[in-house]
Design a protein around this motif. Structure first.
Motif, short mmCIF file in Angstrom:
data_model
loop_
_atom_site.label_atom_id
_atom_site.label_comp_id
_atom_site.label_asym_id
_atom_site.label_seq_id
_atom_site.Cartn_x
_atom_site.Cartn_y
_atom_site.Cartn_z
N UNK A 18 27.08 29.94 10.59
CA UNK A 18 27.91 30.24 9.42
C UNK A 18 29.00 31.26 9.74
N UNK A 19 29.11 31.67 11.00
CA UNK A 19 30.10 32.67 11.41
C UNK A 19 31.03 32.06 12.46
N UNK A 20 32.34 32.16 12.22
CA UNK A 20 33.33 31.80 13.22
C UNK A 20 34.02 33.08 13.69
N UNK A 21 34.13 33.25 15.00
CA UNK A 21 34.70 34.45 15.57
C UNK A 21 36.03 34.16 16.24
N UNK A 22 36.96 35.11 16.16
CA UNK A 22 38.27 34.99 16.76
C UNK A 22 38.56 36.26 17.54
#
Length: 282
Positions: A18-22
């Motif tokens: 549920x987490x997208x990292x950039x």
């Protein structure tokens, strides 16, 4: 072919779907007007960032947390004379809702964040530290705990009408079950959700209760147990690589960094010191 240094890296952990990292480094960073399904948290470590949101243009100081509500359109433009780092997390609304409910101790509405710029030094430092940790080879349990603690603090400090935290009761028996489980399964990958089910507590409540009872969260306790077992195996003559694998660490370097942090010497130095002690006793 040489990689483009301005191209950001975007990824998801297998433990945090549920987490997208950039993460990126560049002199300029501009995005057209757009929106995300998730809650977006972003930090850029330089001046010159203009953020167009809710009909206003905000000049964003360095190391300021920018919070964008799910579904709300925004635009970002920045330019700098030198390379600077930008970091972002996009949080799925299901996870955000779950954490809000666990913090309150009852079903609650999706948190609303009225202020797009957060000037909270502790919270802003926390998000950078969490982001950096998620780039490393850390356990799923640690990843889940770090995100839970970060989102809980975000809700408590920044949400409109934040819920009071549910009071801790007497949870000694369930957290003792968790401690025993971690000791019996120290070299296995376990999830925070799995531990919460065993304790019959929410993940947030378990984490707080365990920390209150034992002075550290479950993932830190698991690492302590792994290192204690690693010391026993090293003194029996096991190789460092074999010990790292046997005690559940993702890599030898991951094992070595935790070992030095907790024992104050490297595994190799520990082996040598143990040999010297044996020779002295003889």
């Amino acid at each position: 072919m040489k990689a483009n240094p301005s191209r950001p890296r975007i990824w998801r952990s297998q433990y945090l779907q549920s987490i997208e990292l950039v993460h990126g480094v560049s002199k300029s960073h501009s995005l057209p007007r757009h929106f995300h399904e998730e809650l977006e948290l972003g930090i850029r470590q330089s001046d010159g960032w203009q953020f167009n949101y809710r009909g206003a243009i905000h000049s964003v100081p360095p190391d300021t947390l920018v919070v964008t509500q799910p579904g709300e359109a925004h635009q970002a433009n920045s330019a700098s004379d030198q390379d600077c780092t930008f970091r972002g997390l996009r949080v799925g609304i299901d996870l955000l809702q779950q954490v809000a409910t666990e913090v309150a101790g009852h079903k609650t509405a999706l948190p609303f964040f009225p202020m797009p710029l957060v000037h909270d030094r502790d919270l802003n430092t926390q998000i950078v530290q969490v982001h950096q940790a998620l780039e490393q080879s850390i356990s799923g349990l640690e990843q889940q705990t770090l995100i839970l603690e970060l989102l809980a603090q975000l809700i408590l400090r920044c949400a409109e009408n934040p819920p009071p935290q549910a009071k801790l009761g007497e949870e000694r028996q369930p957290v003792e079950r968790i401690r025993a489980y971690l000791e019996d399964h120290y070299n296995q990958e376990v999830s925070l959700e799995q531990l919460a089910q065993i304790a019959n507590l929410s993940s947030f409540h378990l984490n707080r209760s365990f920390r209150k009872t034992f002075g550290m969260p479950p993932h830190a306790y698991q690492i302590q147990v792994r290192i204690l077992q690693a010391k026993r195996l090293l003194t029996k003559g096991w190789s460092i690589n074999k010990v790292a694998a046997e005690t559940g660490f993702a890599s030898q370097s991951h094992f070595g960094s935790h070992f030095k942090r907790l024992v104050c010497v490297t595994p190799r130095q520990y082996i040598q010191d143990s040999k010297n002690l044996i020779d002295f006793d003889a």
